[in-house]
Design an enzyme around this catalytic site. Structure first.
Site, PDB file in Angstrom:
ATOM      1  NE  ARG A  73     -41.293  26.015  -6.700  1.00 19.03           N
ATOM      2  CZ  ARG A  73     -40.293  26.879  -6.928  1.00 19.03           C
ATOM      3  NH1 ARG A  73     -40.277  27.632  -8.009  1.00 19.03           N
ATOM      4  NH2 ARG A  73     -39.283  26.955  -6.096  1.00 19.03           N
ATOM      5  CB  SER A 120     -41.992  23.426  -0.735  1.00 16.49           C
ATOM      6  OG  SER A 120     -40.600  23.571  -0.724  1.00 16.49           O
ATOM      7  CD  GLU A 129     -44.121  23.828  -4.644  1.00 16.69           C
ATOM      8  OE1 GLU A 129     -43.649  24.640  -3.822  1.00 16.69           O
ATOM      9  OE2 GLU A 129     -43.427  23.036  -5.291  1.00 16.69           O
TER      10      GLU A 129
HETATM   11  C1  LIG Z   1     -38.183  15.835  -1.618  1.00 17.97           C
HETATM   12  C2  LIG Z   1     -38.796  16.783  -2.618  1.00 17.97           C
HETATM   13  C3  LIG Z   1     -38.152  17.970  -2.917  1.00 17.97           C
HETATM   14  C4  LIG Z   1     -38.706  18.868  -3.854  1.00 17.97           C
HETATM   15  N1  LIG Z   1     -38.048  20.025  -4.133  1.00 17.97           N
HETATM   16  C5  LIG Z   1     -38.551  20.897  -5.045  1.00 17.97           C
HETATM   17  C6  LIG Z   1     -37.849  22.103  -5.395  1.00 17.97           C
HETATM   18  O1  LIG Z   1     -36.769  22.373  -4.887  1.00 17.97           O
HETATM   19  N2  LIG Z   1     -38.413  22.920  -6.309  1.00 17.97           N
HETATM   20  C7  LIG Z   1     -39.609  22.628  -6.917  1.00 17.97           C
HETATM   21  O2  LIG Z   1     -40.068  23.423  -7.750  1.00 17.97           O
HETATM   22  N3  LIG Z   1     -40.290  21.508  -6.616  1.00 17.97           N
HETATM   23  C8  LIG Z   1     -39.790  20.633  -5.708  1.00 17.97           C
HETATM   24  N4  LIG Z   1     -40.487  19.488  -5.386  1.00 17.97           N
HETATM   25  C9  LIG Z   1     -41.782  19.228  -6.021  1.00 17.97           C
HETATM   26  C10 LIG Z   1     -41.696  18.368  -7.296  1.00 17.97           C
HETATM   27  O3  LIG Z   1     -40.417  17.877  -7.463  1.00 17.97           O
HETATM   28  C11 LIG Z   1     -42.086  19.160  -8.546  1.00 17.97           C
HETATM   29  O4  LIG Z   1     -43.357  19.727  -8.405  1.00 17.97           O
HETATM   30  C12 LIG Z   1     -42.057  18.287  -9.809  1.00 17.97           C
HETATM   31  O5  LIG Z   1     -42.221  19.097 -10.959  1.00 17.97           O
HETATM   32  C13 LIG Z   1     -43.127  17.213  -9.824  1.00 17.97           C
HETATM   33  O6  LIG Z   1     -42.832  16.356 -10.898  1.00 17.97           O
HETATM   34  P1  LIG Z   1     -43.550  14.961 -11.072  1.00 17.97           P
HETATM   35  O7  LIG Z   1     -43.060  14.377 -12.335  1.00 17.97           O
HETATM   36  O8  LIG Z   1     -43.401  14.159  -9.853  1.00 17.97           O
HETATM   37  O9  LIG Z   1     -45.064  15.431 -11.286  1.00 17.97           O
HETATM   38  P2  LIG Z   1     -46.365  14.914 -10.533  1.00 17.97           P
HETATM   39  O10 LIG Z   1     -46.265  15.211  -9.081  1.00 17.97           O
HETATM   40  O11 LIG Z   1     -46.666  13.526 -10.937  1.00 17.97           O
HETATM   41  O12 LIG Z   1     -47.447  15.884 -11.194  1.00 17.97           O
HETATM   42  C14 LIG Z   1     -47.471  17.271 -10.871  1.00 17.97           C
HETATM   43  C15 LIG Z   1     -48.547  17.977 -11.709  1.00 17.97           C
HETATM   44  O13 LIG Z   1     -48.139  17.991 -13.072  1.00 17.97           O
HETATM   45  C16 LIG Z   1     -49.122  17.333 -13.891  1.00 17.97           C
HETATM   46  N5  LIG Z   1     -48.387  16.616 -14.930  1.00 17.97           N
HETATM   47  C17 LIG Z   1     -47.385  15.715 -14.759  1.00 17.97           C
HETATM   48  N6  LIG Z   1     -46.898  15.328 -15.941  1.00 17.97           N
HETATM   49  C18 LIG Z   1     -47.608  15.981 -16.884  1.00 17.97           C
HETATM   50  C19 LIG Z   1     -47.572  16.011 -18.311  1.00 17.97           C
HETATM   51  N7  LIG Z   1     -46.681  15.289 -19.013  1.00 17.97           N
HETATM   52  N8  LIG Z   1     -48.467  16.801 -18.963  1.00 17.97           N
HETATM   53  C20 LIG Z   1     -49.362  17.547 -18.272  1.00 17.97           C
HETATM   54  N9  LIG Z   1     -49.446  17.572 -16.932  1.00 17.97           N
HETATM   55  C21 LIG Z   1     -48.573  16.804 -16.250  1.00 17.97           C
HETATM   56  C22 LIG Z   1     -49.875  16.422 -12.954  1.00 17.97           C
HETATM   57  O14 LIG Z   1     -51.174  16.144 -13.448  1.00 17.97           O
HETATM   58  C23 LIG Z   1     -49.909  17.257 -11.698  1.00 17.97           C
HETATM   59  O15 LIG Z   1     -50.911  18.245 -11.779  1.00 17.97           O
HETATM   60  C24 LIG Z   1     -39.944  18.572  -4.473  1.00 17.97           C
HETATM   61  C25 LIG Z   1     -40.591  17.347  -4.179  1.00 17.97           C
HETATM   62  C26 LIG Z   1     -40.024  16.466  -3.261  1.00 17.97           C
HETATM   63  C27 LIG Z   1     -40.717  15.171  -2.960  1.00 17.97           C
END
Ligand SMILES: Cc1cc2nc3c(=O)[nH]c(=O)nc-3n(C[C@H](O)[C@H](O)[C@H](O)COP(=O)(O)OP(=O)(O)OC[C@H]3O[C@@H](n4cnc5c(N)ncnc54)[C@H](O)[C@@H]3O)c2cc1C
Length: 309
Positions: free
Chosen positions: A158, A210, A305
């Site tokens: 992660r 998580s 995380e």
């Molecule tokens: C129900 C649920 C289940 C999940 N299950 C998992 C799982 O099984 N495995 C897992 O790994 N994660 C899981 N996650 C966490 C999440 O899905 C991941 O962390 C995902 O990558 C977040 O993506 P996001 O687009 O929402 O990013 P955001 O939450 O909007 O941003 C996350 C981080 O990335 C940065 N960021 C976003 N876009 C960019 C970009 N283009 N350039 C630079 N920085 C950027 C943001 O500034 C922030 O620091 C889960 C979340 C939920 C709600």
């Protein structure tokens, strides 16, 4: 591009926290991104994806940037380039439909392509790093484009360089993934079912998935714990012995427990949910209490995380 002022971020974070942003800007091309970065140079900037791994702890006194670029294209038979704003699962669904495999175990992970590289998302033994060939970015200062190879991204559990030495310096603009022809529909469907049974559904229950990462402990500590807890699940790895944080949290009696409007999800104690109009403070208080009791009982520190903003 779209620019809004003083808007609620409720629709932009899956925890359902009603924080406000001074400015929210969405761009639809690299030129527009460049223009935004130029226009708001000197301001506090946060690029978000779907907001599925964020906890807005207060109003954001700066510029929230989001990508409206959401296309993917094949560069050759086994290589796909996807723009940062595409939902990862939409891409996996489409690739699976088209008869490609490699990413099906990442099915239903929320979030967009950009963050998949930042976070090195993973599930069921597969991580984004296993399929990422390279990551295209824009330098926030020089506004130049730069490509990072998989190795240069320094992916970990992660984790990536974009969360450390490159944090805030580069915006991921597109990601190039390796795919292979192959049947993946059955696996995708199984994973979707398992995830739906265990994890809160976005839009119904607020969460960021998580809340904590699984800790790694030295072998001696794991062996000592196994004497007291012979059933403790554990996995040996080069980083040390991995112990599921969910197990540690459950052992501390937190499963289903509430604090204010926040709750440890009864079906998966690694997840903290917004059960009842939780404030960010409720969520932080519950997370801190969970973390402290794991530390007190096992002498293990579990780290979030989720990104606190
Ligand atoms: C129900 C649920 C289940 C999940 N299950 C998992 C799982 O099984 N495995 C897992 O790994 N994660 C899981 N996650 C966490 C999440 O899905 C991941 O962390 C995902 O990558 C977040 O993506 P996001 O687009 O929402 O990013 P955001 O939450 O909007 O941003 C996350 C981080 O990335 C940065 N960021 C976003 N876009 C960019 C970009 N283009 N350039 C630079 N920085 C950027 C943001 O500034 C922030 O620091 C889960 C979340 C939920 C709600």
């Amino acid at each position: 591009m779209k620019i809004e002022k003083d808007i609620s971020l409720l629709a932009y974070n899956t925890f359902g926290i009603d924080a406000k942003a001074k400015i929210f800007a969405e761009y639809y091309s690299l030129d527009e991104l460049r223009e935004l970065l130029r226009q708001y140079r000197g301001e506090k900037i946060l690029h978000i994806g779907q907001g599925s791994n964020l906890l807005f702890t207060k109003d954001f006194d700066g510029v929230i940037i989001h990508s409206g670029m959401a296309r993917a294209r094949f560069l050759d038979d086994e290589t796909v380039e996807a723009q940062n704003g595409l939902r990862l699962d939409d891409m996996i669904a489409q690739l699976t439909d088209m008869g490609y495999c490699g990413m099906e175990k990442l099915s239903l992970i929320p979030g967009e392509v950009g963050a998949s590289a930042v976070q090195n998302v993973g599930a069921y033994g597969v991580e984004a790093k296993d399929v990422i060939i390279r990551v295209h970015t824009m330098d926030v200062e020089t506004l130049e484009e730069r490509v990072f190879t998989n190795e240069e991204c320094r992916f970990g559990y992660r984790d990536s360089a974009f969360k450390h030495e490159l944090k805030g310096k580069y915006i991921v603009t597109s990601v190039v993934y390796n795919v292979k022809p192959g049947e993946a529909m059955k696996t995708r469907e199984e994973i979707i079912q398992t995830r739906m049974a265990k994890l809160p559904t976005i839009g119904e229950v607020g969460s960021a998935g998580s809340f904590f990462m699984n800790p790694f402990v030295p072998e001696e500590q794991a062996n000592a714990l196994l004497k007291s807890y012979p059933d403790m699940p554990h996995f040996t790895s080069p980083q040390g012995v991995k112990i599921p944080a969910a197990w540690l949290i459950e052992q501390c009696g937190w499963k289903g427990k509430k604090l204010g409007g926040a709750q440890v999800w009864p079906k998966q104690p690694l997840v903290i949910v917004n059960a009842d109009n939780a404030t960010a403070q409720d969520i932080m208080d519950l997370a801190a209490a969970v973390r402290q009791s794991v530390k007190d009982k096992f002498n293990i520190t579990i780290n979030p995380e989720v990104n606190y903003i």
